[in-house]
Design an enzyme around this catalytic site. Structure first.
Site, PDB file in Angstrom:
ATOM      1  N   ASP A  25      38.480  -0.406   4.431  1.00  0.00           N
ATOM      2  CA  ASP A  25      37.842  -1.694   4.732  1.00  0.00           C
ATOM      3  C   ASP A  25      38.734  -2.875   4.330  1.00  0.00           C
ATOM      4  O   ASP A  25      39.461  -2.800   3.342  1.00  0.00           O
ATOM      5  CB  ASP A  25      36.504  -1.760   3.975  1.00  0.00           C
ATOM      6  CG  ASP A  25      35.631  -2.895   4.473  1.00  0.00           C
ATOM      7  OD1 ASP A  25      35.865  -3.387   5.594  1.00  0.00           O
ATOM      8  OD2 ASP A  25      34.714  -3.286   3.733  1.00  0.00           O
ATOM      9  N   HIS A  42      44.561  -4.669  11.752  1.00  0.00           N
ATOM     10  CA  HIS A  42      44.382  -3.226  11.990  1.00  0.00           C
ATOM     11  C   HIS A  42      45.747  -2.527  12.087  1.00  0.00           C
ATOM     12  O   HIS A  42      45.896  -1.390  11.632  1.00  0.00           O
ATOM     13  CB  HIS A  42      43.571  -2.984  13.263  1.00  0.00           C
ATOM     14  CG  HIS A  42      42.154  -3.470  13.159  1.00  0.00           C
ATOM     15  ND1 HIS A  42      41.352  -3.209  12.065  1.00  0.00           N
ATOM     16  CD2 HIS A  42      41.384  -4.214  14.008  1.00  0.00           C
ATOM     17  CE1 HIS A  42      40.154  -3.765  12.248  1.00  0.00           C
ATOM     18  NE2 HIS A  42      40.158  -4.384  13.419  1.00  0.00           N
ATOM     19  N   THR A  71      30.099   4.259  14.722  1.00  0.00           N
ATOM     20  CA  THR A  71      29.172   4.087  15.856  1.00  0.00           C
ATOM     21  C   THR A  71      28.675   2.638  15.913  1.00  0.00           C
ATOM     22  O   THR A  71      28.183   2.200  16.954  1.00  0.00           O
ATOM     23  CB  THR A  71      27.971   5.052  15.739  1.00  0.00           C
ATOM     24  OG1 THR A  71      27.469   4.999  14.391  1.00  0.00           O
ATOM     25  CG2 THR A  71      28.351   6.481  16.064  1.00  0.00           C
ATOM     26  N   LEU A 136      47.979  19.771   5.002  1.00  0.00           N
ATOM     27  CA  LEU A 136      46.881  18.820   4.783  1.00  0.00           C
ATOM     28  C   LEU A 136      46.027  18.789   6.049  1.00  0.00           C
ATOM     29  O   LEU A 136      46.575  18.829   7.155  1.00  0.00           O
ATOM     30  CB  LEU A 136      47.462  17.420   4.527  1.00  0.00           C
ATOM     31  CG  LEU A 136      46.469  16.257   4.447  1.00  0.00           C
ATOM     32  CD1 LEU A 136      45.784  16.242   3.074  1.00  0.00           C
ATOM     33  CD2 LEU A 136      47.142  14.907   4.653  1.00  0.00           C
ATOM     34  N   GLU A 212      31.963  11.598  -5.906  1.00  0.00           N
ATOM     35  CA  GLU A 212      32.204  10.454  -6.797  1.00  0.00           C
ATOM     36  C   GLU A 212      32.694   9.298  -5.931  1.00  0.00           C
ATOM     37  O   GLU A 212      33.499   9.508  -5.023  1.00  0.00           O
ATOM     38  CB  GLU A 212      33.255  10.806  -7.849  1.00  0.00           C
ATOM     39  CG  GLU A 212      32.810  11.896  -8.807  1.00  0.00           C
ATOM     40  CD  GLU A 212      31.590  11.507  -9.632  1.00  0.00           C
ATOM     41  OE1 GLU A 212      31.430  10.313  -9.935  1.00  0.00           O
ATOM     42  OE2 GLU A 212      30.789  12.408  -9.954  1.00  0.00           O
TER      43      GLU A 212
HETATM   44  C1  FPP Z   1      37.577  -1.983   8.631  1.00  0.00           C
HETATM   45  O1  FPP Z   1      38.130  -3.274   8.416  1.00  0.00           O
HETATM   46  C2  FPP Z   1      38.467  -1.184   9.428  1.00  0.00           C
HETATM   47  C3  FPP Z   1      38.209  -0.688  10.661  1.00  0.00           C
HETATM   48  C4  FPP Z   1      36.933  -0.921  11.377  1.00  0.00           C
HETATM   49  C5  FPP Z   1      39.196   0.084  11.420  1.00  0.00           C
HETATM   50  C6  FPP Z   1      40.056   1.021  10.631  1.00  0.00           C
HETATM   51  C7  FPP Z   1      41.275   1.229  11.414  1.00  0.00           C
HETATM   52  C8  FPP Z   1      42.515   1.289  10.905  1.00  0.00           C
HETATM   53  C9  FPP Z   1      42.826   1.297   9.469  1.00  0.00           C
HETATM   54  C10 FPP Z   1      43.625   1.330  11.887  1.00  0.00           C
HETATM   55  C11 FPP Z   1      44.405   2.586  11.845  1.00  0.00           C
HETATM   56  C12 FPP Z   1      43.615   3.778  12.169  1.00  0.00           C
HETATM   57  C13 FPP Z   1      44.120   4.809  12.844  1.00  0.00           C
HETATM   58  C14 FPP Z   1      43.352   6.066  12.966  1.00  0.00           C
HETATM   59  C15 FPP Z   1      45.431   4.730  13.480  1.00  0.00           C
HETATM   60  P1  FPP Z   1      37.354  -4.530   8.953  1.00  0.00           P
HETATM   61  O2  FPP Z   1      37.929  -4.902  10.266  1.00  0.00           O
HETATM   62  O3  FPP Z   1      35.887  -4.267   8.950  1.00  0.00           O
HETATM   63  O4  FPP Z   1      37.731  -5.597   7.871  1.00  0.00           O
HETATM   64  P2  FPP Z   1      36.835  -6.809   7.387  1.00  0.00           P
HETATM   65  O5  FPP Z   1      35.617  -6.212   6.737  1.00  0.00           O
HETATM   66  O6  FPP Z   1      37.728  -7.519   6.412  1.00  0.00           O
HETATM   67  O7  FPP Z   1      36.524  -7.632   8.606  1.00  0.00           O
END
Ligand code: FPP
Length: 247
Positions: A25, A42, A71, A136, A212
């Site tokens: 996050d 991202h 989802t 892994l 945990e």
């Molecule tokens: C949450 O941050 C993150 C996501 C919804 C997407 C996670 C994706 C990646 C880490 C990209 C790489 C993944 C792969 C599989 C290549 P947010 O956008 O909700 O952040 P915020 O809460 O600060 O808005």
């Protein structure tokens, strides 16, 4: 890759969680702080995921589950959704060779049939081609929701009951677990969430029952091997009782 000496010393004697689940996050907030677009956030998150994978292999973690798209993420603007789908696809293509070299087995969890067909095909091919890798297991959770997974399991159990393959009296928590997306994976020992939020956000609801939880204050794109180590150190401070009494 040689481990940083400090990391090596701090790892000594630590119990390494078999399965670590990660809520990655903070990409959006990281980007906003820098005047970048959410998609740039991202993309930086993708680089952090690579650091997670390298460190997990170095630390001898067996399974890593990552929440790549939930989802609920369909509620985001169209350009962010398309960008995320493209980023996942690009990552799988560009990292495929390294996944093989590092002996990473990729498995998936989620309602994959709702994803773009090109991503569905690539996920299926990646799972197939990495199936024998032993170092892994990466459980890529895409269009994943814990409630959806439990609902899908319930529907499959009901279908088997109607078909006479299972009697309602046989259905217990272990049977339900066999109907989840990746039934052979052990439950996560540790859930790491970045960016300080104290929520499970519909991730692995059935499997996290006794995990945990470690919440780190860093935004996901800043995550590195030291953060993984820090989370594992905190995990080692916990007394896991699984509902029983302290031994
Ligand atoms: C949450 O941050 C993150 C996501 C919804 C997407 C996670 C994706 C990646 C880490 C990209 C790489 C993944 C792969 C599989 C290549 P947010 O956008 O909700 O952040 P915020 O809460 O600060 O808005």
């Amino acid at each position: 890759m040689s481990l940083d000496e400090e990391i090596r010393q701090r790892l000594e004697g630590l119990k390494i969680p078999t399965h670590i689940a990660v809520i990655m996050d903070g990409n959006g907030r990281w980007a906003e702080q820098r005047g970048l677009t959410r998609l740039q956030g991202h993309a930086a998150g993708r680089r952090a995921m690579k650091r997670l994978m390298d460190a997990a292999i170095d630390f001898a973690v067996q399974v890593v589950s990552v929440y790549a798209f939930s989802t609920e993420n369909w509620r985001r603007p169209e350009n962010e959704i398309e960008g995320l789908m493209a980023l996942i696809e690009e990552t799988l293509r560009e990292e495929f060779k390294e996944l093989q070299e590092q002996q990473v087995r990729v498995v998936t969890s989620g309602r994959l049939c709702q994803l773009p067909p090109s991503l569905q095909e690539l996920l299926a091919k990646t799972e197939h081609d990495t199936a024998d890798n032993k170092e892994l297991t990466l459980n890529l959770c895409v269009n994943y929701g814990g409630r959806a997974e439990i609902a899908d399991a319930a529907a499959a159990i009901a279908a088997d009951a109607v078909a006479g393959k299972i009697a309602p009296s046989e259905i217990d928590t272990e049977v339900v677990a066999t109907y989840l997306y990746q039934p052979e994976l052990p439950d996560p020992d540790l859930l790491i969430r970045t960016s300080g939020e104290l929520r499970v956000s519909n991730f692995l609801l059935y499997q996290l029952a006794y995990s945990e939880i470690v919440v780190l204050p860093v935004y996901w794109p800043d995550f590195d091997a030291y953060n993984l180590l820090e989370a594992i150190e905190e995990f080692n401070e916990r007394k896991r009782r699984f509902g029983g009494r302290p031994s």
